[in-house]
Design a protein around this motif. Sequence first.
Motif, PDB file in Angstrom:
ATOM      1  N   MET A  99       8.979   2.341  -0.704  1.00 14.76           N
ATOM      2  CA  MET A  99       8.284   2.072   0.557  1.00 14.76           C
ATOM      3  C   MET A  99       7.588   3.327   1.087  1.00 14.76           C
ATOM      4  O   MET A  99       6.648   3.239   1.866  1.00 14.76           O
ATOM      5  N   LYS A 100       8.042   4.485   0.653  1.00 18.38           N
ATOM      6  CA  LYS A 100       7.414   5.740   1.057  1.00 18.38           C
ATOM      7  C   LYS A 100       6.253   6.036   0.096  1.00 18.38           C
ATOM      8  O   LYS A 100       6.190   7.084  -0.538  1.00 18.38           O
ATOM      9  N   VAL A 101       5.335   5.096   0.010  1.00 12.52           N
ATOM     10  CA  VAL A 101       4.216   5.143  -0.927  1.00 12.52           C
ATOM     11  C   VAL A 101       3.494   6.492  -0.891  1.00 12.52           C
ATOM     12  O   VAL A 101       3.188   7.064  -1.934  1.00 12.52           O
ATOM     13  N   SER A 106      -0.101  14.979   3.345  1.00 14.13           N
ATOM     14  CA  SER A 106      -1.141  15.075   4.375  1.00 14.13           C
ATOM     15  C   SER A 106      -2.278  14.166   3.955  1.00 14.13           C
ATOM     16  O   SER A 106      -2.667  14.149   2.781  1.00 14.13           O
ATOM     17  N   MET A 107      -2.804  13.412   4.924  1.00 18.17           N
ATOM     18  CA  MET A 107      -3.839  12.440   4.580  1.00 18.17           C
ATOM     19  C   MET A 107      -5.006  12.479   5.561  1.00 18.17           C
ATOM     20  O   MET A 107      -4.828  12.683   6.751  1.00 18.17           O
ATOM     21  N   LEU A 108      -6.171  12.241   5.000  1.00 21.26           N
ATOM     22  CA  LEU A 108      -7.385  12.007   5.767  1.00 21.26           C
ATOM     23  C   LEU A 108      -7.804  10.590   5.440  1.00 21.26           C
ATOM     24  O   LEU A 108      -7.992  10.246   4.272  1.00 21.26           O
ATOM     25  N   MET A 109      -7.921   9.763   6.463  1.00 23.48           N
ATOM     26  CA  MET A 109      -8.321   8.379   6.271  1.00 23.48           C
ATOM     27  C   MET A 109      -9.732   8.197   6.809  1.00 23.48           C
ATOM     28  O   MET A 109     -10.013   8.572   7.946  1.00 23.48           O
ATOM     29  N   LEU A 123      -9.833   0.671   9.290  1.00 24.91           N
ATOM     30  CA  LEU A 123      -9.378   2.053   9.465  1.00 24.91           C
ATOM     31  C   LEU A 123      -8.290   2.132  10.538  1.00 24.91           C
ATOM     32  O   LEU A 123      -7.286   2.827  10.356  1.00 24.91           O
ATOM     33  N   THR A 124      -8.466   1.400  11.618  1.00 28.48           N
ATOM     34  CA  THR A 124      -7.465   1.372  12.678  1.00 28.48           C
ATOM     35  C   THR A 124      -6.153   0.802  12.144  1.00 28.48           C
ATOM     36  O   THR A 124      -5.069   1.358  12.399  1.00 28.48           O
ATOM     37  N   THR A 125      -6.238  -0.265  11.395  1.00 33.42           N
ATOM     38  CA  THR A 125      -5.041  -0.869  10.793  1.00 33.42           C
ATOM     39  C   THR A 125      -4.366   0.103   9.832  1.00 33.42           C
ATOM     40  O   THR A 125      -3.150   0.323   9.898  1.00 33.42           O
ATOM     41  N   GLY A 128      -2.806   3.148  11.573  1.00 33.39           N
ATOM     42  CA  GLY A 128      -1.638   2.777  12.361  1.00 33.39           C
ATOM     43  C   GLY A 128      -0.417   2.460  11.520  1.00 33.39           C
ATOM     44  O   GLY A 128       0.719   2.754  11.911  1.00 33.39           O
ATOM     45  N   SER A 129      -0.621   1.874  10.355  1.00 33.44           N
ATOM     46  CA  SER A 129       0.528   1.493   9.522  1.00 33.44           C
ATOM     47  C   SER A 129       0.956   2.584   8.551  1.00 33.44           C
ATOM     48  O   SER A 129       2.116   2.602   8.121  1.00 33.44           O
ATOM     49  N   ALA A 130       0.079   3.503   8.215  1.00 35.86           N
ATOM     50  CA  ALA A 130       0.370   4.515   7.188  1.00 35.86           C
ATOM     51  C   ALA A 130       1.648   5.321   7.445  1.00 35.86           C
ATOM     52  O   ALA A 130       2.405   5.575   6.500  1.00 35.86           O
ATOM     53  N   PRO A 131       1.937   5.741   8.675  1.00 36.60           N
ATOM     54  CA  PRO A 131       3.178   6.494   8.892  1.00 36.60           C
ATOM     55  C   PRO A 131       4.443   5.735   8.491  1.00 36.60           C
ATOM     56  O   PRO A 131       5.437   6.344   8.109  1.00 36.60           O
ATOM     57  N   TYR A 132       4.409   4.411   8.531  1.00 35.40           N
ATOM     58  CA  TYR A 132       5.560   3.619   8.103  1.00 35.40           C
ATOM     59  C   TYR A 132       5.775   3.718   6.594  1.00 35.40           C
ATOM     60  O   TYR A 132       6.839   3.345   6.092  1.00 35.40           O
ATOM     61  N   PHE A 133       4.758   4.200   5.897  1.00 32.02           N
ATOM     62  CA  PHE A 133       4.823   4.349   4.447  1.00 32.02           C
ATOM     63  C   PHE A 133       4.781   5.824   4.046  1.00 32.02           C
ATOM     64  O   PHE A 133       4.311   6.183   2.987  1.00 32.02           O
TER      65      PHE A 133
END
Length: 173
Positions: A99-101, A106-109, A123-125, A128-133
């Motif tokens: 789950m920790k994909v 560090s990421m730039l989206m 991009l908003t979605t 917003g969800s990326a930290p959960y992964f």
Amino acid sequence: MKVLAFAASNSKNSINKQLATYAANLVENAEVEILDINDYEMPIFSEDREKKLGQPEQAQAFYKKLGEADAIIISFAEHNGSYTAAYKNLFDWTSRIDMKVFQSKSMLMLATSPGPGGANSVLTTASGSAPYFAANVKASISIPSFYDNFDVETGKLTNPELIDKLITATTLL
């Protein structure tokens, strides 16, 4: 620093791949690798297929690539306000490995589209969800009206304000 960049699109002529490539090459002193998610195509995810196939080689290889990077740049294409089916499927398979994909990278989206919305919905979605992964999202930037702000011939942004914004974001990686 090793930067991994890709478009969350399976289009061979992806404007998001052009944007991700441009952004990755702005990172100073970086070794850049550009992925094509077409190289990781798999059957559509389902629990039944997972029971039959286990963890496909493509998902394992993609997860390994993410893990080898110091920073990740993703540029999202938007289909009907959401992820492309190709990216979502790759993400779904990979998230079943761990789950920790994004493995605390560090990421730039980024996101872009030909229209003025700049794929901001997806991009908003994603942001917003990326930290959960396990993503460490340093910045997210939408580039509206791609063809008005990007010179396809030179492979560079032309809008000074957007260039500054993107350069600033890449220094955060």
